[in-house]
Motif scaffolding. Structure first.
Motif, short mmCIF file in Angstrom:
data_model
loop_
_atom_site.label_atom_id
_atom_site.label_comp_id
_atom_site.label_asym_id
_atom_site.label_seq_id
_atom_site.Cartn_x
_atom_site.Cartn_y
_atom_site.Cartn_z
N GLY A 1 0.80 -1.22 0.00
CA GLY A 1 0.00 0.00 0.00
C GLY A 1 0.83 1.27 0.00
O GLY A 1 0.36 2.33 -0.42
N GLN A 2 2.08 1.18 0.44
CA GLN A 2 2.96 2.36 0.46
C GLN A 2 3.29 2.86 -0.94
O GLN A 2 3.62 4.03 -1.11
N VAL A 3 3.21 1.98 -1.93
CA VAL A 3 3.48 2.39 -3.31
C VAL A 3 2.23 2.30 -4.20
O VAL A 3 2.27 2.66 -5.37
N LEU A 4 1.11 1.85 -3.62
CA LEU A 4 -0.13 1.70 -4.36
C LEU A 4 -0.72 3.05 -4.74
O LEU A 4 -0.85 3.94 -3.90
N GLU A 5 -1.02 3.21 -6.01
CA GLU A 5 -1.66 4.44 -6.48
C GLU A 5 -3.11 4.22 -6.89
O GLU A 5 -3.96 5.06 -6.63
N LYS A 6 -3.37 3.08 -7.51
CA LYS A 6 -4.72 2.84 -8.03
C LYS A 6 -4.90 1.36 -8.32
O LYS A 6 -3.96 0.67 -8.69
N ILE A 7 -6.13 0.88 -8.14
CA ILE A 7 -6.51 -0.47 -8.53
C ILE A 7 -7.59 -0.32 -9.60
O ILE A 7 -8.68 0.17 -9.32
N LEU B 1 -2.74 -3.28 -11.33
CA LEU B 1 -2.20 -2.71 -10.11
C LEU B 1 -1.28 -1.56 -10.49
O LEU B 1 -0.24 -1.77 -11.11
N HIS B 2 -1.70 -0.34 -10.17
CA HIS B 2 -0.90 0.85 -10.47
C HIS B 2 -0.11 1.22 -9.21
O HIS B 2 -0.69 1.40 -8.13
N THR B 3 1.21 1.32 -9.37
CA THR B 3 2.07 1.70 -8.25
C THR B 3 2.98 2.85 -8.68
O THR B 3 3.08 3.15 -9.87
N SER B 4 3.64 3.43 -7.71
CA SER B 4 4.57 4.53 -7.99
C SER B 4 5.94 4.02 -8.46
O SER B 4 6.79 4.82 -8.84
N LEU C 1 9.53 -5.64 -8.76
CA LEU C 1 10.80 -5.92 -8.06
C LEU C 1 11.89 -4.96 -8.51
O LEU C 1 12.66 -4.45 -7.68
N ALA C 2 11.95 -4.67 -9.81
CA ALA C 2 12.94 -3.71 -10.32
C ALA C 2 12.66 -2.32 -9.74
O ALA C 2 13.59 -1.59 -9.37
N GLY C 3 11.39 -1.95 -9.64
CA GLY C 3 11.02 -0.66 -9.06
C GLY C 3 11.40 -0.57 -7.60
O GLY C 3 11.88 0.48 -7.13
N PHE C 4 11.21 -1.64 -6.84
CA PHE C 4 11.61 -1.65 -5.43
C PHE C 4 13.12 -1.52 -5.31
O PHE C 4 13.62 -0.84 -4.40
N GLU C 5 13.86 -2.18 -6.20
CA GLU C 5 15.33 -2.10 -6.19
C GLU C 5 15.80 -0.65 -6.38
O GLU C 5 16.71 -0.19 -5.70
N LYS C 6 15.18 0.06 -7.31
CA LYS C 6 15.54 1.44 -7.58
C LYS C 6 15.26 2.34 -6.39
O LYS C 6 15.96 3.33 -6.19
N GLN C 7 14.24 1.99 -5.60
CA GLN C 7 13.90 2.78 -4.42
C GLN C 7 14.97 2.67 -3.34
O GLN C 7 15.16 3.59 -2.58
N ASN C 8 15.60 1.53 -3.25
CA ASN C 8 16.56 1.28 -2.15
C ASN C 8 17.94 1.77 -2.46
O ASN C 8 18.54 2.06 -3.27
#
Length: 122
Positions: A57-63, A81-84, A115-122
């Motif tokens: 939910g921390q990256v969730l933008e829209k369902i 699933l739309h995320t940031s 997963l790639a998006g989460f990697e870029k965040q860290n």
């Protein structure tokens, strides 16, 4: 007088509450012993399931629900699933309802972009 929601109504409430970040309402549709298995992990019980939903939910933008099918005690929701952190991710969610609560959830999608998006965040 309390009315029990149908599996379709429970699925609608689940997704509306998750998208809005309304975890109290979400808790109300989940069985205490809800069993969740998804592409990114597993959860046993309402607390673990809510923790996982809060995390995503921390990256969730829209369902963006495309279709929902319900039959008997089952509901399947197909959505984007739309995320940031990633492009929209086509996702299938199957729910089994027992005693008026969501007792089992299975989710599947291609996790590579997330997963790639989460990697870029860290």
């Amino acid at each position: 007088m309390t009315t029990t929601k149908t599996p379709r109504e429970l699925a609608e409430t689940y997704f509306t509450a998750w998208e809005a970040g309304d975890f109290e309402t979400l808790r109300g549709v989940l069985a205490e012993d809800v069993d969740f298995v998804g592409t990114l992990g597993k959860a046993s019980g309402v607390e673990e399931a809510l923790a996982g939903l809060k995390g995503l939910g921390q990256v969730l933008e829209k369902i963006d629900v495309k279709v929902r099918v319900a039959e008997g005690d089952e509901a399947i929701t197909w959505f984007d699933l739309h995320t940031s952190v990633a492009p929209p991710t086509p996702t299938a969610n199957w729910m089994h309802v027992r005693d008026g609560k969501v007792a089992r959830i299975r989710v599947t999608f291609d996790p590579r972009d997330l997963l790639a998006g989460f990697e870029k965040q860290n």
